[in-house]
Design a protein around this motif. Structure first.
Motif, PDB file in Angstrom:
ATOM      1  N   GLN A 106      46.286  37.166  37.098  1.00  0.00           N
ATOM      2  CA  GLN A 106      45.140  36.534  37.746  1.00  0.00           C
ATOM      3  C   GLN A 106      45.135  36.817  39.243  1.00  0.00           C
ATOM      4  O   GLN A 106      44.086  37.126  39.829  1.00  0.00           O
ATOM      5  N   ARG A 109      44.215  40.421  39.827  1.00  0.00           N
ATOM      6  CA  ARG A 109      42.789  40.623  39.567  1.00  0.00           C
ATOM      7  C   ARG A 109      41.956  40.182  40.770  1.00  0.00           C
ATOM      8  O   ARG A 109      40.977  40.838  41.139  1.00  0.00           O
ATOM      9  N   GLU A 110      42.326  39.040  41.371  1.00  0.00           N
ATOM     10  CA  GLU A 110      41.600  38.571  42.548  1.00  0.00           C
ATOM     11  C   GLU A 110      41.743  39.568  43.700  1.00  0.00           C
ATOM     12  O   GLU A 110      40.765  39.869  44.394  1.00  0.00           O
TER      13      GLU A 110
END
Length: 359
Positions: A106, A109-110
Motif C-alpha cells: 500500500q 502504491r501511494e
C-alpha cells in the motif's frame, strides 16, 4: 530338635504342593483362554473351579486392553496436538508476513501514484532504516546514498507531503533532517492568501512545526493549507507542508506565527522518496466549458469564422467608393470605414463624417 526339623520338612512340602497347584491352575486358565485346552462338558466340577479364574482373567485382559488403548489414544492426541500447535504457529507467522507485505504494498502504491502524478520530479524511493535516539522526531536514516544519486540538500517527500532535506549523504545511506527540527528553515506560502513565512520546528511541541515571520495584519486563518514557496532553491515549490491549526501573536507584537498540523505522519515513516531532480511542471490541457443543451457550437467553425472576419471587412471597405466631398448618392446607404456608422440617404459628408474625426 528332631521335631523341629520334621515340622520344617512338612512345611516345605506344603509350600511346594501349593506352588504346584497354583501353577497347574494357571496353566489350565492360560490354555483355556487360548482355546488349546478343552474341558469335557460332563466334568462340571472342573468348569466350576475354573469359572472364577476365567472371569478374573477375562476382566484383567479387558482392563489391560482398555488401558493400553487409552494410553495409545493419549499418545496419539498429544502427537496431533503438537502438530496442530506447529501449524498454528506457522499460520500465525505467515499471517504477520502477509499483513506486512500488504502494508508495504500500500505504501509503495501511494509513492508510485505520487511519482506518476508529480512528473516534474525525478524520485528515488528509499526505506527508513534508522532514527537517531537523541533526535527521534527530527532525524532519520534512509537506505539510499550517493551511489543511487542522492546528494546533500535534496528534498525528501512522501505521497502526503514534505518530510525534510538530506543533510549527509554516504555511499549507501543518508541522513535526513525533518521539518520538525528546530534548525529547519523552509520557505512556505499560505495557499489561499499567498502570505509568505518560514517553517521551523517548535521547541514547545516536537510533533507540530510552526510558520513564523508572518506580519500581524496578514490574512492567515485556521484551516489554511501551507505549501513550499520554492524560495532558496532547496525545496521545490508547491509541496504540501500541512494545515494551520491555530494562529498566535508573537511576543514582539509586530509578527505572529501559526502552529501547523503536518501532512506527514512522522512517527510512522517507513518509506520516503528523494527528489533528485526538479523541473517546471507542464501546464494542464485546456478543457472547453460545458455548453448549454440546444446552443452547442462547433469550435472549429467558430475559429474559422473568426479568422475570416477581417478579410470580409476589408472586402466591404474596398467596395465603398471614395468621396472627397462626402456627398452621398440618394436612395442607398453607405459605409464609412473611418466612422463605422451608416449615413442615411440624402445626408452630407459634413454631417456624417467631419464631426467624428478619424481614429
Amino acid at each position: 530338635m528332631m521335631g523341629k526339623i520334621k515340622r520344617e520338612q512338612e512345611s516345605g512340602r506344603v509350600v511346594w504342593i501349593l506352588v504346584f497347584v497354583a501353577a497347574s491352575i494357571f496353566i489350565l486358565i492360560f490354555f483355556a483362554a487360548k482355546g488349546r485346552f478343552n474341558v469335557p462338558v460332563h466334568n462340571q466340577t472342573v468348569m466350576t473351579l475354573l469359572a472364577p479364574f476365567q472371569r478374573a482373567a477375562s476382566w484383567a485382559g479387558g482392563g489391560i486392553h482398555d488401558g493400553l488403548a487409552e494410553i495409545w489414544d493419549i499418545l496419539t492426541v498429544q502427537k496431533q496436538n503438537k502438530m496442530l500447535r506447529n501449524e498454528v504457529e506457522q499460520l500465525r507467522v505467515q499471517n504477520v508476513k502477509a499483513n506486512e507485505y500488504a502494508a508495504e504494498n500500500q505504501r509503495l502504491r501511494e509513492l508510485l501514484g505520487y511519482k506518476n502524478a508529480a512528473v516534474q520530479f525525478d524520485l528515488v524511493v528509499a526505506r527508513v532504516i534508522g532514527r537517531e535516539s537523541a533526535t527521534w522526531t527530527r532525524m532519520i536514516v534512509i537506505d539510499r546514498g550517493t551511489r543511487d544519486g542522492v546528494e546533500k540538500n535534496m528534498a525528501v517527500v512522501t505521497s502526503r507531503g514534505l518530510v525534510g532535506v538530506v543533510t549527509e549523504a554516504g555511499p549507501i545511506s543518508s541522513k535526513v533532517e525533518m521539518i520538525l527540527d528546530t534548525r529547519a528553515a523552509v520557505g512556505a506560502l499560505v495557499q489561499r492568501s499567498r502570505v509568505a513565512g518560514i517553517i521551523e520546528g517548535s521547541p514547545d511541541n516536537a510533533s507540530q512545526p510552526r510558520m513564523v515571520n508572518i506580519p500581524r495584519n496578514e490574512d492567515v486563518q485556521e484551516g489554511d493549507i501551507v505549501v513550499t514557496s520554492g524560495f532558496g532553491g532547496v525545496y521545490p515549490k508547491g509541496i504540501m507542508v500541512g494545515r494551520i491549526e491555530s494562529v498566535h501573536n508573537d511576543s514582539g507584537g509586530l509578527l505572529k506565527y501559526a502552529v501547523l498540523e503536518p501532512a506527514v505522519e512522522f512517527q510512522r515513516l517507513e518509506d520516503v522518496a528523494v527528489i533528485v531532480a526538479s523541473r517546471e511542471a507542464p501546464p494542464e490541457p485546456l478543457v472547453p466549458p460545458k455548453q448549454t443543451p440546444g446552443t452547442e457550437t462547433n469550435v472549429q467553425e467558430t475559429v474559422e469564422q473568426a479568422d475570416s472576419a477581417p478579410t470580409t471587412v476589408n472586402n466591404i471597405s474596398q467596395d465603398v467608393p471614395a468621396s472627397n466631398s462626402g456627398a452621398v448618392s440618394s436612395g442607398s446607404p453607405t459605409v464609412n470605414p473611418n466612422s463605422g456608422v451608416n449615413a442615411p440617404a440624402g445626408g452630407t459628408g459634413k454631417n456624417s463624417t467631419a464631426g467624428r474625426g478619424t481614429r
